[in-house]
Design a protein around this motif. Structure first.
Motif, short mmCIF file in Angstrom:
data_model
loop_
_atom_site.label_atom_id
_atom_site.label_comp_id
_atom_site.label_asym_id
_atom_site.label_seq_id
_atom_site.Cartn_x
_atom_site.Cartn_y
_atom_site.Cartn_z
N VAL A 246 0.86 -1.17 0.00
CA VAL A 246 0.00 0.00 0.00
C VAL A 246 0.91 1.23 0.00
CG1 VAL A 246 -1.74 1.30 1.27
CG2 VAL A 246 -1.83 -1.20 1.22
N GLN A 247 0.73 2.07 -1.00
CA GLN A 247 1.59 3.25 -1.14
C GLN A 247 1.24 4.29 -0.08
OE1 GLN A 247 4.10 3.12 -3.55
NE2 GLN A 247 3.27 1.03 -3.70
N VAL A 248 2.25 4.71 0.67
CA VAL A 248 2.03 5.65 1.77
C VAL A 248 3.09 6.74 1.70
CG1 VAL A 248 1.89 5.96 4.26
CG2 VAL A 248 1.10 3.82 3.23
N LYS A 249 2.66 7.97 1.84
CA LYS A 249 3.56 9.11 1.97
C LYS A 249 3.22 9.84 3.26
CE LYS A 249 4.31 9.88 -2.98
NZ LYS A 249 4.22 10.85 -4.11
N GLY A 250 4.15 9.83 4.20
CA GLY A 250 3.91 10.50 5.46
C GLY A 250 3.08 9.66 6.41
N ALA A 251 2.30 10.33 7.25
CA ALA A 251 1.48 9.65 8.25
C ALA A 251 0.34 8.88 7.58
CB ALA A 251 0.92 10.66 9.25
N LEU A 252 -0.20 7.91 8.30
CA LEU A 252 -1.27 7.06 7.74
C LEU A 252 -2.28 6.73 8.82
CD1 LEU A 252 -2.43 5.12 5.51
CD2 LEU A 252 -0.99 3.34 6.53
N THR A 253 -3.56 6.79 8.44
CA THR A 253 -4.65 6.25 9.24
C THR A 253 -5.34 5.20 8.40
OG1 THR A 253 -4.98 8.32 10.45
CG2 THR A 253 -6.80 6.74 10.45
N THR A 254 -5.39 3.96 8.86
CA THR A 254 -5.93 2.86 8.08
C THR A 254 -7.45 2.80 8.24
OG1 THR A 254 -5.86 1.20 9.85
CG2 THR A 254 -3.82 1.58 8.61
N PRO A 255 -8.13 1.99 7.41
CA PRO A 255 -9.57 1.76 7.60
C PRO A 255 -9.85 1.08 8.95
CG PRO A 255 -8.86 1.06 5.42
CD PRO A 255 -7.61 1.33 6.20
N TRP A 256 -11.11 1.12 9.34
CA TRP A 256 -11.55 0.42 10.55
C TRP A 256 -11.71 -1.06 10.27
CZ3 TRP A 256 -11.66 2.90 15.10
CH2 TRP A 256 -11.84 4.28 15.12
N ARG A 257 -11.24 -1.88 11.18
CA ARG A 257 -11.57 -3.30 11.23
C ARG A 257 -12.72 -3.43 12.23
NH1 ARG A 257 -9.80 -3.46 6.96
NH2 ARG A 257 -7.58 -3.36 6.47
N ALA A 258 -13.88 -3.86 11.77
CA ALA A 258 -15.09 -3.77 12.57
C ALA A 258 -15.69 -5.13 12.87
CB ALA A 258 -16.13 -2.90 11.84
N VAL A 259 -16.29 -5.24 14.05
CA VAL A 259 -17.08 -6.41 14.43
C VAL A 259 -18.44 -5.89 14.89
CG1 VAL A 259 -17.29 -8.40 15.94
CG2 VAL A 259 -15.02 -7.67 15.17
N VAL A 260 -19.45 -6.11 14.08
CA VAL A 260 -20.83 -5.77 14.46
C VAL A 260 -21.33 -6.94 15.29
CG1 VAL A 260 -23.10 -5.07 13.65
CG2 VAL A 260 -21.07 -4.60 12.24
N THR A 261 -21.77 -6.68 16.52
CA THR A 261 -22.08 -7.81 17.39
C THR A 261 -23.28 -7.52 18.28
OG1 THR A 261 -21.15 -9.38 18.99
CG2 THR A 261 -20.46 -7.08 19.20
N GLY A 262 -23.94 -8.59 18.65
CA GLY A 262 -25.14 -8.54 19.49
C GLY A 262 -26.00 -9.74 19.17
N ASP A 263 -27.27 -9.69 19.57
CA ASP A 263 -28.17 -10.74 19.11
C ASP A 263 -28.44 -10.50 17.62
OD1 ASP A 263 -30.09 -8.72 18.99
OD2 ASP A 263 -31.06 -9.32 20.85
N LEU A 264 -29.19 -11.39 17.01
CA LEU A 264 -29.34 -11.31 15.57
C LEU A 264 -30.06 -10.05 15.13
CD1 LEU A 264 -28.63 -12.84 13.01
CD2 LEU A 264 -30.82 -14.05 13.16
N ALA A 265 -31.03 -9.58 15.92
CA ALA A 265 -31.72 -8.34 15.58
C ALA A 265 -30.77 -7.15 15.65
CB ALA A 265 -32.90 -8.12 16.51
N THR A 266 -29.94 -7.11 16.66
CA THR A 266 -28.99 -6.00 16.81
C THR A 266 -28.06 -5.93 15.61
OG1 THR A 266 -29.07 -6.15 19.22
CG2 THR A 266 -27.17 -5.05 18.25
N VAL A 267 -27.53 -7.06 15.19
CA VAL A 267 -26.61 -7.09 14.04
C VAL A 267 -27.36 -6.68 12.77
CG1 VAL A 267 -25.19 -8.58 12.58
CG2 VAL A 267 -25.07 -8.78 15.07
N THR A 268 -28.53 -7.24 12.55
CA THR A 268 -29.27 -6.99 11.32
C THR A 268 -29.68 -5.52 11.20
OG1 THR A 268 -30.15 -9.24 11.47
CG2 THR A 268 -31.23 -7.76 9.93
N GLU A 269 -30.07 -4.92 12.29
CA GLU A 269 -30.56 -3.54 12.28
C GLU A 269 -29.43 -2.51 12.45
OE1 GLU A 269 -33.45 -3.53 15.43
OE2 GLU A 269 -34.39 -5.37 14.64
N SER A 270 -28.21 -2.97 12.64
CA SER A 270 -27.09 -2.09 12.95
C SER A 270 -26.72 -1.18 11.78
CB SER A 270 -25.87 -2.92 13.34
OG SER A 270 -24.72 -2.10 13.48
N THR A 271 -26.27 0.04 12.13
CA THR A 271 -25.66 0.95 11.15
C THR A 271 -24.21 1.23 11.54
OG1 THR A 271 -26.44 2.91 12.37
CG2 THR A 271 -27.88 2.04 10.64
N PHE A 272 -23.58 0.30 12.24
CA PHE A 272 -22.26 0.52 12.83
C PHE A 272 -21.20 0.89 11.80
CE2 PHE A 272 -18.33 -1.33 14.91
CZ PHE A 272 -18.21 -0.35 15.88
#
Length: 634
Positions: A246-272
């Motif tokens: 990955v080409q980088v010049k200077g400082a870097l902030t990477t994308p988020w590595r995310a875990v959407v978690t909860g019961d099935l309704a929480t995950v399905t309805e999530s906008t995380f």
């Protein structure tokens, strides 16, 4: 397992705990004690908990996610390797700072238009003996945990991440093999028993601590897209980047590595994953209008794209249904009998302006398909985009990027502000998956990134898995409604096909049937005429990935319900979790002679009994009952 959301009342004192005894939040590596090597980030007492551990013997980091006393993600490696620094080991702790993230935003499309964000963010600062710096940002909310790397100095190009997700023993998985356009079937496995290989970055797991959907957010041209890699018999899924460097010049902030978690309704309805993304970059959003569209590709193919008269007929049909758009697909600018795009005067030869005028007179906007190769340079975009705006085109469906390389994300970075500047709605096909893009760029109505209605390989199990995987993370252009397609997995269930129009969310819901197929099914046509263009709320009523999915989506005071099932014919019992009181519910089911529309009064919270055929489903609309009311129509 409960389908109810966790209690979301915001408490004054947020639980952010340092496990063990810390004399100070600013410690040097030399001064830190052994008990200070574990830290916890949590937003609410009943929410998911992230535990970050520094192995003092190796200087390596691991992250664990738990919920309600159960493990969601077992200890998993964290770290990144660049040309000049290995930031996966030899790390010493420098300090920690915490803040609350409180935001409110509106989206152009999605499960709900108005959203409130509340998260706890902790920044952990580390340094190697050689002086290389790594900051790790960890966020926790009621429905997820995420982390990203911040490299404050110039450490050169990124070679790889150590990032991985290790599942606890006994976890189940729903995964799709990776391909460059994210169009593959989802299949069920055990987390350890999944075949070795690469999988799409939208893997769903069921653990004793709840469900976990692994995803990423805020991917731009400063980085590369990712996928999951699994080895035979391993409980771990490693993150692999598209680019070797990955080409980088200077400082870097990477994308988020995310875990959407909860019961099935929480995950399905999530906008995380949207909540993690940057704030909207479009100031004036008054022109951004989601809506249903008559998609003319499956209805008429390339001949339709070459015929002004056929397109006018589609406009007439959409106007009669009060559908706000038609989408002209491939063929409209490739027909040598019409005009030659190498001709300097090509713009004057197109019939699209005439179609736009015709549609405007009838209240129907025109969107057009265009190949990525005709927009992949600044010169081409400077030719096409102003012209489309001048013609009055409302949106573009851009196809065949077929890449998640850093170079491709740089192209997204360029075309997104340009399409917004020309007031063009966007639907990406042959593309990446949302990754938070719809929050930052609300004129993005939908992305494909799904094995949709066009495909001949779909299964009923795949249809029931999409609401819990791909559609969780953003709008999905599945293109439902193709009743005339004999190879769809629910071919024996027109009610199931109709239900997909409410079950699957897309900012532009491209309805893929022919006018003739709708006219042959007046009950389905009536439902699609009533279907709203935007949603105020979304709730999971029932379901299990690979088996069934029933969602209710609200617009104003009415709820539209879509259900799909895999398996034998049966009577489904669906909890009507849309509010107390009496509801008039009109269901559309499969009958011996075609679709059947039935009205009944049901109390909120009671079960709605629905007969479904094998690999079938249903559609429904619910409104508040009042004496004498017999229909939810408007």
């Amino acid at each position: 397992m409960s389908l109810h959301k966790p209690w979301r009342t915001r408490i004054g004192a947020l639980s952010v705990v340092l496990c063990g005894t810390l004399a100070s939040t600013l410690l040097t590596a030399a001064g830190a004690r052994a008990e200070d090597s574990t830290w916890t980030v949590r937003d609410q007492p009943d929410g998911p908990r992230a535990e970050l551990r520094l192995d003092r013997a190796t200087g390596s980091l691991g992250l664990t996610v738990s919920r309600e006393g159960g493990t969601v993600i077992a200890p998993s490696p964290v770290g990144i390797v660049t040309e000049r620094a290995d930031l996966t080991s030899g790390l010493g702790f420098l300090g920690r700072s915490d803040r609350s993230v409180d935001e409110h935003y509106r989206t152009g499309a999605g499960k709900t238009r108005s959203r409130t964000v509340h998260m706890r963010e902790s920044r952990f600062r580390f340094r190697t003996a050689a002086g290389a710096r790594l900051d790790l940002l960890v966020r926790a909310s009621a429905d997820g945990v995420a982390y990203r790397y911040v490299l404050p100095g110039d450490t050169g190009n990124v070679l790889r991440e150590a990032s991985a997700f290790t599942l606890p023993e006994g976890a189940s998985a729903w995964l799709g093999n990776y391909r460059k356009d994210n169009e593959n079937l989802f299949n069920a496995y055990s987390a350890t028993g999944a075949p070795a290989g690469e999988y799409m970055m939208q893997g769903l797991f069921r653990t004793k601590g709840g469900y976990a959907l692994v995803a990423e957010s805020d991917v731009t041209g400063s980085y590369s897209g990712a996928r999951l890699v699994h080895d035979t018999g391993s409980p771990t899924y490693r993150v692999k980047l598209w680019d070797e460097q990955v080409q980088v010049k200077g400082a870097l902030t990477t994308p988020w590595r995310a875990v959407v978690t909860g019961d099935l309704a929480t995950v399905t309805e999530s906008t995380f994953t949207d909540d993690l993304a940057p704030a909207p970059k479009v100031r004036d959003t008054s022109w951004i209008k989601p809506g249903r569209a008559l998609w003319t590709w499956l209805a008429g193919g390339r001949p339709a794209g070459r015929s002004l008269e056929m397109q006018k007929g589609y406009v007439d049909y959409a106007a009669a249904r009060h559908w706000p758009y038609t989408v002209v697909d491939a063929g409209w600018y490739f027909d040598p009998d019409q005009w030659d795009v190498t001709d300097p005067g090509w713009q004057s030869h197109s019939w699209i302006p005439e179609l736009v005028r015709y549609g405007r007179e009838r209240g129907v906007g025109i969107q057009v398909w265009i190949h990525h190769r005709d927009l992949d340079t600044a010169e081409e975009r400077a030719q096409w985009l102003p012209t489309l705006e001048k013609w009055g085109v409302k949106g573009v469906k851009i196809d065949f990027m077929d890449s998640e390389a850093q170079e491709t994300f740089r192209w997204y970075d360029e075309i997104l502000p340009e399409t917004a500047a020309h007031h063009l709605l966007v639907n990406f096909h042959g593309s990446t998956i949302p990754k938070g893009i719809q929050r930052t760029w609300p004129h993005v109505m939908s992305l494909e990134g799904v094995n949709g209605e066009e495909k001949k390989t779909n299964t009923a199990q795949h249809l029931t898995t999409l609401p819990f995987t791909r559609n969780v993370i953003g709008s999905m252009d599945f293109t439902p409604g193709a009743f005339h397609r004999p190879n769809r997995p629910n071919a024996a269930s027109d009610a199931g096909e109709l239900g997909l129009s409410a079950l699957y969310e897309s900012g532009v819901q491209n309805l893929a049937g022919t006018p003739e197929s709708y006219e042959a099914r007046p009950v389905a046509r009536h439902f699609l005429e009533q279907l709203p263009d935007v949603w105020d709320d979304t709730r999971l009523l029932a379901g299990e990935p690979g088996s069934s999915a029933v969602l209710a989506r609200r617009n104003g005071s009415r709820w539209f319900i879509g259900g799909t099932y895999a398996g034998t014919a049966h009577t489904a019992e669906v909890p009507l979790r849309i509010g107390a009181g009496r509801w008039l519910v009109e269901t559309v089911t499969d009958g011996p002679a075609g679709l059947v529309r039935t009205a009944r009064v049901v109390r909120g919270g009671d079960a709605l009994s629905v007969d479904v055929v094998a690999d079938g489903g249903f559609a429904a609309v619910a409104c508040r009952w009042a004496p004498g009311r017999t229909s939810c129509d408007r």
